[in-house]
Design a protein around this motif. Structure first.
Motif, PDB file in Angstrom:
ATOM      1  N   GLU A  76      12.187   5.409   7.562  1.00 20.36           N
ATOM      2  CA  GLU A  76      11.084   5.455   6.605  1.00 20.36           C
ATOM      3  C   GLU A  76      11.583   5.984   5.275  1.00 20.36           C
ATOM      4  O   GLU A  76      12.213   7.042   5.201  1.00 20.36           O
ATOM      5  CB  GLU A  76       9.939   6.342   7.127  1.00 20.36           C
ATOM      6  CG  GLU A  76       8.773   6.364   6.133  1.00 20.36           C
ATOM      7  CD  GLU A  76       7.499   6.998   6.665  1.00 20.36           C
ATOM      8  OE1 GLU A  76       7.537   7.581   7.768  1.00 20.36           O
ATOM      9  OE2 GLU A  76       6.469   6.886   5.972  1.00 20.36           O
TER      10      GLU A  76
ATOM     11  N   ASP B  66       6.342   2.795   2.990  1.00 18.22           N
ATOM     12  CA  ASP B  66       5.050   3.478   2.984  1.00 18.22           C
ATOM     13  C   ASP B  66       4.549   3.449   1.547  1.00 18.22           C
ATOM     14  O   ASP B  66       5.223   3.951   0.633  1.00 18.22           O
ATOM     15  CB  ASP B  66       5.271   4.912   3.487  1.00 18.22           C
ATOM     16  CG  ASP B  66       4.006   5.755   3.496  1.00 18.22           C
ATOM     17  OD1 ASP B  66       3.175   5.609   2.578  1.00 18.22           O
ATOM     18  OD2 ASP B  66       3.861   6.593   4.412  1.00 18.22           O
TER      19      ASP B  66
ATOM     20  N   HIS C 223       3.690   1.534   6.512  1.00 17.46           N
ATOM     21  CA  HIS C 223       2.580   2.484   6.451  1.00 17.46           C
ATOM     22  C   HIS C 223       1.741   2.171   5.228  1.00 17.46           C
ATOM     23  O   HIS C 223       2.284   2.015   4.124  1.00 17.46           O
ATOM     24  CB  HIS C 223       3.099   3.924   6.300  1.00 17.46           C
ATOM     25  CG  HIS C 223       3.377   4.601   7.597  1.00 17.46           C
ATOM     26  ND1 HIS C 223       4.114   5.755   7.681  1.00 17.46           N
ATOM     27  CD2 HIS C 223       2.999   4.302   8.870  1.00 17.46           C
ATOM     28  CE1 HIS C 223       4.190   6.137   8.957  1.00 17.46           C
ATOM     29  NE2 HIS C 223       3.530   5.262   9.692  1.00 17.46           N
TER      30      HIS C 223
ATOM     31  N   ARG D 230      -3.194   9.906  -0.219  1.00 18.71           N
ATOM     32  CA  ARG D 230      -3.225   9.867   1.239  1.00 18.71           C
ATOM     33  C   ARG D 230      -4.636  10.018   1.795  1.00 18.71           C
ATOM     34  O   ARG D 230      -4.817  10.359   2.964  1.00 18.71           O
ATOM     35  CB  ARG D 230      -2.290  10.940   1.865  1.00 18.71           C
ATOM     36  CG  ARG D 230      -0.858  10.844   1.379  1.00 18.71           C
ATOM     37  CD  ARG D 230       0.117  11.610   2.251  1.00 18.71           C
ATOM     38  NE  ARG D 230       1.024  10.685   2.918  1.00 18.71           N
ATOM     39  CZ  ARG D 230       2.150  11.013   3.526  1.00 18.71           C
ATOM     40  NH1 ARG D 230       2.529  12.262   3.587  1.00 18.71           N
ATOM     41  NH2 ARG D 230       2.900  10.111   4.101  1.00 18.71           N
TER      42      ARG D 230
ATOM     43  N   GLU E   1      -2.225   5.319   7.469  1.00 17.22           N
ATOM     44  CA  GLU E   1      -1.871   6.730   7.541  1.00 17.22           C
ATOM     45  C   GLU E   1      -2.704   7.491   6.509  1.00 17.22           C
ATOM     46  O   GLU E   1      -2.723   7.113   5.338  1.00 17.22           O
ATOM     47  CB  GLU E   1      -0.377   6.873   7.234  1.00 17.22           C
ATOM     48  CG  GLU E   1       0.222   8.164   7.701  1.00 17.22           C
ATOM     49  CD  GLU E   1       1.734   8.177   7.520  1.00 17.22           C
ATOM     50  OE1 GLU E   1       2.417   8.605   8.438  1.00 17.22           O
ATOM     51  OE2 GLU E   1       2.225   7.766   6.462  1.00 17.22           O
TER      52      GLU E   1
END
Ligand code: MN
Length: 291
Positions: A151, A184, A210, A216, A245
């Motif tokens: 990641e 992500d 993600h 977030r 996420e």
């Protein structure tokens, strides 16, 4: 893994902070009820995890599973300290065993370093340790028919790979086919020029995604250009998992929440958050197939 294009997943921390059988039961039930295909478990605080019980619950619900983690400061393969590297290596093998016991095929995250703000650049010796450990580790994963994801994380969480280009160089040096790149959108927003070029650069090396807003929180409430991201994924015919996420101080996992600096309450209702996210992502992916 479920044999469908773009299995849509959700990170368990949307639902619960722990990994007791009761926590896992709740996460599985809510993931299923919301309509996702896959549940992603964090292995950061997995001390209570009963893998046989979790596997049974996942299988009964017809859900696929993946797992993610970062390493820790005292168990970190990017270190130059042999004892710390060895502990990091042990942590990776323990994690792989857990994913195998869960019936999962993907272990991803910051498998190359501790989560946290580094106070200096990665050293050449530290990078050699990462490549050496992950090459052997990838062979072990391959024997178990499992895939490892690297990641790409932002500069405040790692000094190893902050961009897709960094990740490609690292994966090339490791040189094993079952090591894929994991993007992500939250991290990309901090480090990449946009949400399109990194996807095109990776092409078929992209193996896990993600989806997270710039803060977030609630997807669609921020400023990320998900339309462009979904177009880019469609352009490379990305078929792998796409996992939502999101983190809020409303659901806390003692280790992971602190490592990720989750200090704010961005939502209270995980069910509303996740059902909306599934609709948003699924509609976006569908629309991007049309030109
Ligand atoms: Mn992520």
């Amino acid at each position: 893994m479920i044999d469908i294009k773009n299995p849509l997943g959700v990170h368990a921390l949307v639902w619960v902070g722990g990994t007791t059988p009761q926590d896992i039961g709740e996460a599985v039930d809510k993931t299923k009820a919301a309509g996702f295909d896959l549940l992603e478990l964090s292995l950061h605080d997995a001390v209570d995890l009963d893998t046989a019980d979790a596997r049974r619950r996942l299988s009964e619900a017809g859900l696929a599973v993946s797992a993610s983690r970062g390493l820790t400061l005292d168990a970190d393969i990017s270190s130059e300290d042999t004892a710390i590297v060895t502990r990091g290596e042990e942590l990776l093998y323990e994690s792989l065993k857990l994913v195998d016991e869960l019936g999962g095929q993907i272990l991803t995250g910051a498998l190359y370093s501790a989560f946290g703000k580094a106070s200096a650049p990665l050293t050449a010796g530290g990078r050699r340790n990462i490549v050496s450990v992950l090459r052997t580790f990838a062979k072990e994963a391959s024997h178990r028919r499992m895939t490892l994801g690297l990641e790409v994380c932002n500069r405040y969480e790692t000094n190893v790979i902050n961009t897709a280009a960094d990740a490609l160089r690292l994966a090339d040096d490791i040189g094993e086919d079952n090591v894929v790149i994991h993007l992500d959108s939250y991290h990309m927003n901090i480090e990449e020029a946009d949400l399109v070029r990194p996807v095109r650069l990776l092409g078929d090396r992209l193996g896990y995604v993600h989806i997270g807003e710039n803060h977030r929180g609630y997807i669609g409430s921020g400023h990320l250009d998900f339309g462009a991201f979904f177009h880019a994924l469609a352009d490379i015919d990305y078929a792998g998992p796409i996992t939502f996420e999101s983190f809020s101080s409303a659901v806390v996992s003692p280790g992971l929440s602190n490592d990720l600096a989750i200090w704010r309450n961005l939502w209270d209702d995980g069910v509303d958050l996740a059902t909306h996210a599934l609709r948003y992502i699924s509609d976006g992916i569908h629309a991007a197939q049309h030109r």
